[in-house]
Write a protein that holds these residues in place. Structure first.
Motif, PDB file in Angstrom:
ATOM      1  N   TYR A 191       6.803  -3.171  -8.233  1.00  0.00           N
ATOM      2  CA  TYR A 191       8.248  -3.188  -8.015  1.00  0.00           C
ATOM      3  C   TYR A 191       8.654  -1.914  -7.269  1.00  0.00           C
ATOM      4  O   TYR A 191       9.397  -1.083  -7.789  1.00  0.00           O
ATOM      5  CB  TYR A 191       8.982  -3.348  -9.345  1.00  0.00           C
ATOM      6  CG  TYR A 191       8.795  -4.731  -9.918  1.00  0.00           C
ATOM      7  CD1 TYR A 191       9.511  -5.801  -9.403  1.00  0.00           C
ATOM      8  CD2 TYR A 191       7.879  -4.981 -10.936  1.00  0.00           C
ATOM      9  CE1 TYR A 191       9.331  -7.090  -9.903  1.00  0.00           C
ATOM     10  CE2 TYR A 191       7.690  -6.264 -11.436  1.00  0.00           C
ATOM     11  CZ  TYR A 191       8.424  -7.316 -10.913  1.00  0.00           C
ATOM     12  OH  TYR A 191       8.240  -8.593 -11.399  1.00  0.00           O
ATOM     13  N   THR A 192       8.106  -1.762  -6.072  1.00  0.00           N
ATOM     14  CA  THR A 192       8.526  -0.650  -5.215  1.00  0.00           C
ATOM     15  C   THR A 192      10.013  -0.822  -4.925  1.00  0.00           C
ATOM     16  O   THR A 192      10.549  -1.934  -5.054  1.00  0.00           O
ATOM     17  CB  THR A 192       7.776  -0.693  -3.863  1.00  0.00           C
ATOM     18  OG1 THR A 192       8.025  -1.966  -3.272  1.00  0.00           O
ATOM     19  CG2 THR A 192       6.289  -0.482  -4.019  1.00  0.00           C
ATOM     20  N   LEU A 193      10.660   0.236  -4.486  1.00  0.00           N
ATOM     21  CA  LEU A 193      12.089   0.140  -4.166  1.00  0.00           C
ATOM     22  C   LEU A 193      12.290  -0.954  -3.103  1.00  0.00           C
ATOM     23  O   LEU A 193      13.287  -1.663  -3.073  1.00  0.00           O
ATOM     24  CB  LEU A 193      12.606   1.478  -3.648  1.00  0.00           C
ATOM     25  CG  LEU A 193      12.388   2.691  -4.581  1.00  0.00           C
ATOM     26  CD1 LEU A 193      12.958   3.959  -3.970  1.00  0.00           C
ATOM     27  CD2 LEU A 193      12.990   2.455  -5.963  1.00  0.00           C
ATOM     28  N   ARG A 252       0.877  -1.161   0.000  1.00  0.00           N
ATOM     29  CA  ARG A 252       0.000   0.000   0.000  1.00  0.00           C
ATOM     30  C   ARG A 252       0.923   1.222   0.000  1.00  0.00           C
ATOM     31  O   ARG A 252       1.857   1.288   0.803  1.00  0.00           O
ATOM     32  CB  ARG A 252      -0.879  -0.014   1.253  1.00  0.00           C
ATOM     33  CG  ARG A 252      -1.929   1.069   1.240  1.00  0.00           C
ATOM     34  CD  ARG A 252      -2.613   1.181   2.576  1.00  0.00           C
ATOM     35  NE  ARG A 252      -3.430   0.027   2.893  1.00  0.00           N
ATOM     36  CZ  ARG A 252      -3.749  -0.316   4.145  1.00  0.00           C
ATOM     37  NH1 ARG A 252      -3.317   0.377   5.163  1.00  0.00           N
ATOM     38  NH2 ARG A 252      -4.520  -1.363   4.368  1.00  0.00           N
ATOM     39  N   GLY A 253       0.667   2.154  -0.926  1.00  0.00           N
ATOM     40  CA  GLY A 253       1.574   3.295  -1.082  1.00  0.00           C
ATOM     41  C   GLY A 253       2.652   2.964  -2.096  1.00  0.00           C
ATOM     42  O   GLY A 253       2.795   1.800  -2.513  1.00  0.00           O
ATOM     43  N   CYS A 254       3.400   3.979  -2.525  1.00  0.00           N
ATOM     44  CA  CYS A 254       4.416   3.739  -3.560  1.00  0.00           C
ATOM     45  C   CYS A 254       5.562   4.724  -3.379  1.00  0.00           C
ATOM     46  O   CYS A 254       5.341   5.926  -3.213  1.00  0.00           O
ATOM     47  CB  CYS A 254       3.784   3.900  -4.943  1.00  0.00           C
ATOM     48  SG  CYS A 254       4.903   3.527  -6.296  1.00  0.00           S
ATOM     49  N   HIS A 269      11.816   8.532  -8.760  1.00  0.00           N
ATOM     50  CA  HIS A 269      12.530   7.297  -8.417  1.00  0.00           C
ATOM     51  C   HIS A 269      12.315   6.187  -9.438  1.00  0.00           C
ATOM     52  O   HIS A 269      12.558   5.004  -9.147  1.00  0.00           O
ATOM     53  CB  HIS A 269      12.140   6.839  -7.010  1.00  0.00           C
ATOM     54  CG  HIS A 269      12.571   7.817  -5.960  1.00  0.00           C
ATOM     55  ND1 HIS A 269      13.885   8.012  -5.611  1.00  0.00           N
ATOM     56  CD2 HIS A 269      11.857   8.713  -5.242  1.00  0.00           C
ATOM     57  CE1 HIS A 269      13.974   8.964  -4.708  1.00  0.00           C
ATOM     58  NE2 HIS A 269      12.752   9.423  -4.456  1.00  0.00           N
ATOM     59  N   ALA A 270      11.863   6.554 -10.620  1.00  0.00           N
ATOM     60  CA  ALA A 270      11.721   5.567 -11.698  1.00  0.00           C
ATOM     61  C   ALA A 270      12.986   5.607 -12.557  1.00  0.00           C
ATOM     62  O   ALA A 270      13.688   6.618 -12.576  1.00  0.00           O
ATOM     63  CB  ALA A 270      10.498   5.909 -12.543  1.00  0.00           C
TER      64      ALA A 270
END
Ligand code: SF4
Length: 294
Positions: free
Chosen positions: A88-90, A31-33, A156-157
């Motif tokens: 694919y979050t950090l 949840r969140g990104c 952050h991409a």
């Protein structure tokens, strides 16, 4: 600091599968990104995610996924991820939740669709290749061909250049690749040069589908966040948005018609579809033919 939560369920039915890559059920492991795109709609109040950039992991997500998939008899239902947060979050670099979820989907042989901006997906090429024997579709979002601009909008991409490389890699192993060219931000990305460059590079990367939206949707705290970031990077631009769109939710590019026309022409020249791909279960006769092949 990583936050965690226990979820009650993991497969969310999609009321309109035709509207988004034929996805019948969506999974959100997080949840969140933390990719922090300045225009992200998931920040708006309707989703109720406070502190959006601090990712919360659903610790029991994989266990739930296994249990819920086991109870589905129809194995033609497409399972999608990437609508509310990037899968694919950090954080996934360390936790590998998405990798494990894909392993479970491969084990149960469901068709899969992923929307992402992250090159972390290349870590999972082996499982994607396995999934693609049934059906694996990946849409990478690219809104500008300009790497410097992308860095400001999607901090952050990976650069857009790297996102085209991801698409080329995925295409090579049999994944159905698309670009979600959305949002095309008014006054920043809605120019013919940008559309031209994106479609040209998409063609070079072997992309077969591009779905586009020439404008952006804005509401409540998502709008506030977006304007605040514009003020930091592009002084004066938030006022131009206010003057042009007021409090409208749909902020369409004033050049929408012209750009759509150009986009359609370019795509047709390269044989790129402007519709989303979706999984089609093999017909009975195709199944019988494949039995003869064995
Ligand atoms: S990657 Fe997607 S979910 Fe994450 S911040 Fe960007 S637009 Fe939002």
């Amino acid at each position: 600091m990583m936050q965690s939560v226990t979820a009650k369920g993991i497969l969310t039915p999609n009321k309109y599968p035709a509207g988004w890559f034929g996805v019948n059920y969506t999974i959100n492991l997080y949840r969140g990104c933390d990719i922090q795109c300045i225009y992200c709609d998931s920040r708006s109040e309707r989703y109720g995610i406070e502190d959006f950039h601090n990712v919360t992991v659903k610790t029991n997500a994989l266990e739930l996924l296994r249990r819920e998939l086991a109870s589905k008899r129809n194995k033609s239902l497409t399972i999608g991820t990437g609508s509310m947060s990037d899968p694919y979050t950090l954080m996934d670099r360390k936790l590998q939740m998405t990798r494990h979820a894909l392993e479970i989907l491969a084990e149960f042989r469901f068709p899969v669709h992923i929307t992402t901006k992250s090159d972390l997906i290349l870590r999972d090429l082996d499982i994607l290749q396995q999934l693609s024997r049934k059906y694996a579709s990946v849409a990478v979002t690219i809104t500008t061909a300009d790497d410097d601009l992308a860095r400001k909008l999607e901090p952050h991409a990976p650069t857009s250049t790297d996102r085209f490389k991801i698409l080329a890699e995925l295409g090579k192993i049999g994944v159905v690749t698309s670009i979600t060219m959305m949002p095309i931000l008014p006054f920043l990305e809605d120019n013919p040069e940008n559309i031209d460059q994106i479609v040209n590079q998409a063609a070079a990367a072997g992309v077969k589908h591009i779905v586009a939206a020439f404008g952006v949707t804005l509401r409540d705290r998502q709008r506030d966040y977006f304007f605040n970031k514009l003020d930091g990077e592009f002084p004066g631009l938030s006022d131009r948005y206010r003057r042009t769109f007021g409090n409208a939710y749909e902020c369409r590019s004033e050049r929408e018609m012209e750009l759509k026309h150009q986009f359609n022409e370019l795509c047709s020249r390269y044989g790129i579809s402007t519709n989303m791909p979706y999984y089609q279960a093999p017909t009975q006769s195709a199944v019988q033919m494949s039995l003869f092949d064995d």
